[in-house]
Design an enzyme around this catalytic site. Structure first.
Site, PDB file in Angstrom:
ATOM      1  N   LYS A 202     -82.711  -2.856 -29.170  1.00  0.00           N
ATOM      2  CA  LYS A 202     -81.318  -2.753 -29.400  1.00  0.00           C
ATOM      3  C   LYS A 202     -81.243  -1.653 -30.259  1.00  0.00           C
ATOM      4  O   LYS A 202     -81.491  -1.600 -31.405  1.00  0.00           O
ATOM      5  CB  LYS A 202     -80.552  -3.844 -29.814  1.00  0.00           C
ATOM      6  CG  LYS A 202     -79.037  -3.685 -30.007  1.00  0.00           C
ATOM      7  CD  LYS A 202     -78.238  -4.905 -30.478  1.00  0.00           C
ATOM      8  CE  LYS A 202     -76.961  -4.792 -30.563  1.00  0.00           C
ATOM      9  NZ  LYS A 202     -76.263  -6.059 -31.315  1.00  0.00           N
ATOM     10  N   LYS A 254     -80.705  -2.306 -24.721  1.00  0.00           N
ATOM     11  CA  LYS A 254     -79.399  -1.788 -25.101  1.00  0.00           C
ATOM     12  C   LYS A 254     -79.302  -0.722 -25.897  1.00  0.00           C
ATOM     13  O   LYS A 254     -79.895  -0.669 -27.066  1.00  0.00           O
ATOM     14  CB  LYS A 254     -78.526  -3.095 -25.761  1.00  0.00           C
ATOM     15  CG  LYS A 254     -77.390  -3.034 -25.909  1.00  0.00           C
ATOM     16  CD  LYS A 254     -76.581  -4.252 -26.645  1.00  0.00           C
ATOM     17  CE  LYS A 254     -74.977  -3.974 -26.854  1.00  0.00           C
ATOM     18  NZ  LYS A 254     -74.630  -5.272 -27.649  1.00  0.00           N
TER      19      LYS A 254
END
Length: 332
Positions: A202, A254
């Site tokens: 992320k 992400k």
């Protein structure tokens, strides 16, 4: 080449008609590969539209029921729930996150009762929506995020979310050791069957901007000390491998579109499913460009999702999940 100097190999044959292109397509999208993020807020009496994400709302509990029922009817793989507490419920430790009657846990019970047998009920496990400072963990005396103190909060959150009926916990805080901490907490309380999705790679991305409107973020500063530097590729793969070693059932990359190299790297390296999150900024850019007549909206949506799947993601979190599923099923 043949004697007439014309090509013997003609790849265009396989692009000649829509039926031929469909027949030889290497990458396909199925509704079961799509997961719908949903925001539920506890201090509203009707859904609140998000200015930066056209078509997306903060749900009431009543409208949430309708949204998850539709998600199940069109065959989505799951829904990911995000709680949006009232500002008055936020504090430094994010205590509303572990309140059994707090917005996220209460919403999880609603969704589990409504569609828990039809789709996978998933919950975001992070403190940022619940803290008054907006960080994904608790702060130490100097104002820095305290990794290990945060893990204790994550353990408590995991148990409450599992009790509420979550079938898959989305660990999005990017604390070191979060998968191991949550897995041991779940197993210790008899929740061995609850799965863990690690937001493993992320990144500290500019593409999260609209999401902060969606969750009513009160962030002070930035998250660069715990989310990944966008310049780093090997580090993302390392994080994914660490999470798998700690017991993650699924790992996530992400954002998606700016990190397709990471999606490909991780999917080639780990033995568990790899997902990707098509984040709020990716959604907002396509919607804004389409609203200005600059791109073909429907084609851009499908092309973006296809690219994420092509890179190796086995499922995608996307705000277009229901719309795309309806189109795939010919329900538009």
């Amino acid at each position: 080449m043949n004697s007439g100097s014309f090509p013997e190999v003609r790849p265009r044959r396989l692009r000649s008609t829509p039926a031929m292109r469909r027949l030889v397509a290497e990458t396909r999208i199925d509704p079961a590969q799509l997961i719908l993020p949903l925001f539920v807020r506890d201090d509203i009496v009707e859904p609140v539209a998000l200015q930066s994400m056209p078509g997306v709302v903060q749900h009431t509990f009543d409208s949430l029921r309708g949204a998850v029922t539709e998600a199940a009817e069109v065959g989505l793989g799951g829904v990911m729930l995000f709680g949006v507490p009232a500002d008055s419920a936020k504090d430094a430790a994010g205590t509303a996150a572990t309140d059994p009657d707090g917005v996220l846990n209460a919403a999880t019970r609603v969704v589990a009762e409504e569609v828990g047998d039809a789709i996978v009920v998933q919950t975001d496990l992070c403190l940022d929506e619940f803290t008054d400072h907006g960080h994904c963990g608790v702060l130490d005396a100097s104002g820095a995020v305290d990794n290990d103190a945060t893990l204790e909060r994550y353990r408590d959150m995991a148990i409450e979310q599992a009790r509420a009926g979550s079938q898959l916990l989305g660990l999005s805080g990017m604390m070191d050791g979060q998968v191991q901490a949550v897995r041991s907490a779940l197993d210790g309380e008899g929740f061995e069957g609850v799965a863990v999705l690690a937001y493993a790679a992320k990144y500290a991305s500019a593409f999260y901007g609209p999401f902060r409107e969606a969750v009513g973020s009160t962030l002070r500063g930035d998250r660069k000390t715990y989310q990944l530097d966008p310049a780093n590729r090997r580090e993302g793969l390392r994080e994914a491998e660490l999470d798998v070693a700690e017991g993650a059932d699924i790992v996530m990359v992400k954002p998606a579109l700016s990190y397709l190299d990471l999606v490909a790297d991780v999917s080639a390296a780990v033995p568990v499913p790899v997902w990707a999150y098509q984040v709020s900024g990716e959604y907002a850019m396509i919607e804004a460009a389409a609203a200005n007549g600059w791109i073909d909206r429907d084609r851009a949506i499908l092309e973006s999702l296809t690219s994420i799947r092509r890179a190796g993601a086995e499922a995608v979190l996307t705000y277009w999940a229901v719309e795309v599923a309806r189109g795939l099923k010919g329900l538009r």
